[in-house]
Write an enzyme that holds these catalytic residues in place. Structure first.
Site, PDB file in Angstrom:
ATOM      1  N   GLU A 268      14.766  55.437  76.799  1.00  0.00           N
ATOM      2  CA  GLU A 268      14.708  55.473  74.745  1.00  0.00           C
ATOM      3  C   GLU A 268      15.906  55.913  74.932  1.00  0.00           C
ATOM      4  OE1 GLU A 268      16.005  57.792  72.010  1.00  0.00           O
ATOM      5  OE2 GLU A 268      13.692  58.706  72.574  1.00  0.00           O
ATOM      6  N   CYS A 302      19.382  60.339  68.209  1.00  0.00           N
ATOM      7  CA  CYS A 302      19.764  59.174  68.856  1.00  0.00           C
ATOM      8  C   CYS A 302      19.167  58.442  67.812  1.00  0.00           C
ATOM      9  CB  CYS A 302      18.200  59.021  69.625  1.00  0.00           C
ATOM     10  SG  CYS A 302      18.171  59.637  71.347  1.00  0.00           S
TER      11      CYS A 302
HETATM   12  C1  UN1 Z   1      15.966  61.497  69.941  1.00  0.00           C
HETATM   13  O1  UN1 Z   1      17.057  61.725  69.541  1.00  0.00           O
HETATM   14  O2  UN1 Z   1      15.864  61.331  70.808  1.00  0.00           O
HETATM   15  O3  UN1 Z   1      13.266  59.859  64.380  1.00  0.00           O
HETATM   16  C2  UN1 Z   1      14.295  61.653  69.214  1.00  0.00           C
HETATM   17  C3  UN1 Z   1      14.019  61.348  63.946  1.00  0.00           C
HETATM   18  C4  UN1 Z   1      13.797  62.363  65.459  1.00  0.00           C
HETATM   19  C5  UN1 Z   1      13.754  62.111  66.729  1.00  0.00           C
HETATM   20  C6  UN1 Z   1      14.893  61.996  67.528  1.00  0.00           C
HETATM   21  N1  UN1 Z   1      11.540  61.898  65.081  1.00  0.00           N
HETATM   22  O4  UN1 Z   1      15.082  61.650  64.348  1.00  0.00           O
END
Ligand code: UN1
Length: 514
Positions: A268, A302
């Site tokens: 990821e 992310c």
């Molecule tokens: C991440 O930034 O690696 O959807 C995960 C989201 C969170 C998870 C982010 N539930 O923003």
């Protein structure tokens, strides 16, 4: 206040702990085999802990422990493993506030978002408990008389989890909770920027394990170290699955090393997410979603929204409303409940943000708001910034790069198909959104010809996904899927079984071999 919080947590006392390189509070250090790691808080840049990172031999020992633990864990019925995770979830519920405070301290996100992150851990525990009674395969009709086919899912082996600083508990939990109910032992290498969060989680696991003497101690281990520890884990053929979250260059290294030994990797990686706002959109809803997705966690998810692709007929209005909203956003100490934007993780993040802003200007972009550093009295060692809004053409190189900071590029479009093309024109493919009340547009966006991301939303922002869905993305995001839906299958091995209960031995495909 900061050192007090670390000490109050009281998480480092068990001598039998599987935590490698014990942590010490402020100004104390354990002698150890490897180089020291200095942990600072992004709130004011001060030191909150000193570690000795795990050495090669300690890491090797951890892998050996994980192999032994796997052998016993796979023999424990999955619902029993689920009972353990249920208690782990209860423990996170009980300590939710303290854990959230630790996330805020170590990675700088505001307390509300930290509480949300701990809630994500709790939610995935609940999900994993249910799953522990549903690890089922198919039965398949056979082409041969008196034969039956079925699939079974078996535990896979030790799983290495390499996690990033921005979700220092949740992303581990997505992986570890599923892996454990699936019968796998877990080795966690957290980001060097957030080892305390990892130690706190590990200490709750160890505390819960005391109620389950039949479970192996080393079902969960934490290794604090730098990239060299990551390399040892990725190279080792005893670890069939490496799940890594972080940057694209890091993922490329992990994937290449794991592929060399034909292991599995679950990646990821980068985001660089986009949202299309069409003329029919409910602008009030869109505004709220844009602001949370673009500036939440100071632009360091992310799933952060970085590219806003807006129809030319509403772009001026949306831009001026965004400028107004941005001007009123409280930036500051993330422990203050009024703050909505805390600090960036460190100086390097700040510098990368400035580089991206300069490059956007050079590419003809106009900065409509923010970008500058904000100095907070008494917190001069922290990197606080005003989130920035930049209008730019969709083809600029800088727009195609993920900069982990609150930068929102506004790009105008005139035709919806063109907007989708702009949207898909970046190397990353994690999360995406459209704001529209036009059924044709939303269905097109969700269709095979629409968004090319792993997450595609309608009238919802790009960030803040629930744990029930599979989470991950395409292209440079790495193709992995974690968390909900059937992501559990990553942590198991499938066997296809064909059983003959007849008195003859017919061959498939009608082959005669008499
Ligand atoms: C991440 O930034 O690696 O959807 C995960 C989201 C969170 C998870 C982010 N539930 O923003």
């Amino acid at each position: 206040m900061i050192s007090q919080l670390v000490e109050q947590l009281d998480i480092y006392s068990d001598p039998k702990s599987k935590i490698i390189s014990a942590v010490m509070g402020r100004n104390r250090r354990l002698s150890g085999e490897s180089a020291p790691l200095r942990v600072t808080t992004p709130i004011d840049g001060s030191e909150i802990a000193l570690f000795n990172m795990a050495s090669k031999s300690q890491t090797e020992q951890v892998i050996t422990n994980a192999v032994d633990a796997f052998i016993s864990l796979r023999a424990i019925p999955a619902p029993k493993r689920g009972e353990f995770i249920r208690e782990v979830g209860s423990s996170f519920r009980k300590h939710k506030q303290k854990l959230a405070e630790l996330i805020t301290l170590e990675c700088g996100k505001i307390l509300q978002e930290s509480l949300g992150e701990v809630q994500e851990v709790i939610d995935i525990c609940d999900f994993a408990v249910g799953l522990s009674r549903q690890l089922h395969g198919l039965t398949i009709v056979s082409e041969r008389p008196n034969h039956r086919m079925m699939e079974q899912w078996h535990p896979l082996g030790p799983v290495a989890v390499i996690s990033a600083f921005n979700f220092p508990m949740a992303v581990w939990a997505w992986n570890a909770m599923l892996a454990i109910v699936c019968g796998d032992s877990v080795i966690w290498k957290p980001s060097e920027k957030t080892p305390l969060c990892a130690l706190a989680c590990q200490s709750l696991i160890e505390e819960t394990l005391k109620q389950f003497p039949e479970l192996p101690d080393a079902l969960s281990q934490v290794v604090i170290g730098d990239y060299s520890v990551g390399e040892l884990l990725t190279r080792d053929a005893r670890i069939p699955l490496v799940s890594a979250t972080g940057s694209v260059p890091m993922g490329r290294k992990v994937a290449t090393t794991v592929a060399q030994r034909l292991g599995r990797s679950l990646l990821e990686l980068g985001g660089n997410n986009g949202m299309i706002v069409s003329p029919s959109a409910d602008i009030e809803l869109a505004l709220r979603a844009i602001v949370f997705s673009a500036v939440g966690t100071c632009g360091q998810r992310c799933t952060t929204l970085r590219r806003l692709i807006v129809h030319e007929s509403i772009a001026d209005e949306l831009l001026s409303r965004l400028v107004k909203t941005y001007a009123g956003l409280p930036i500051g100490d993330p422990t203050n409940p009024k703050t909505l934007i805390g600090p960036l993780i460190d100086q390097q993040a700040y510098e990368l943000m400035q580089v991206a802003i300069d490059q956007a200007r050079e590419a003809g972009g106009t900065v409509f708001y923010g970008g500058e550093q904000i100095t907070l009295q008494g917190k001069e060692g922290g990197f606080y910034v005003a989130p920035t809004l930049i209008e730019i053409g969709g083809t600029a190189e800088v727009v195609k790069r993920e900069t982990f900071a609150p930068i929102l590029y506004l790009i105008r479009y005139s035709d919806f198909a063109e907007a989708v093309k702009i949207h898909n024109s970046v190397p990353q493919g994690l999360s995406s959104a459209v704001f529209t009340n036009d059924l044709r547009e939303s269905e097109f966006f969700l269709s095979a010809a629409g968004s090319d991301c792993g997450l595609a939303n309608v009238n919802i922002g790009t960030s803040g996904a629930e744990i029930g869905g599979a989470f991950g993305g395409e292209k440079e995001t790495g193709g992995g899927r974690e968390s909900g839906s059937d992501a559990w299958k990553n942590y198991m091995r499938r066997t296809t079984n064909t059983i003959n209960y007849g008195h003859d031995i017919p061959l498939a495909q009608g082959i005669k071999f008499d």
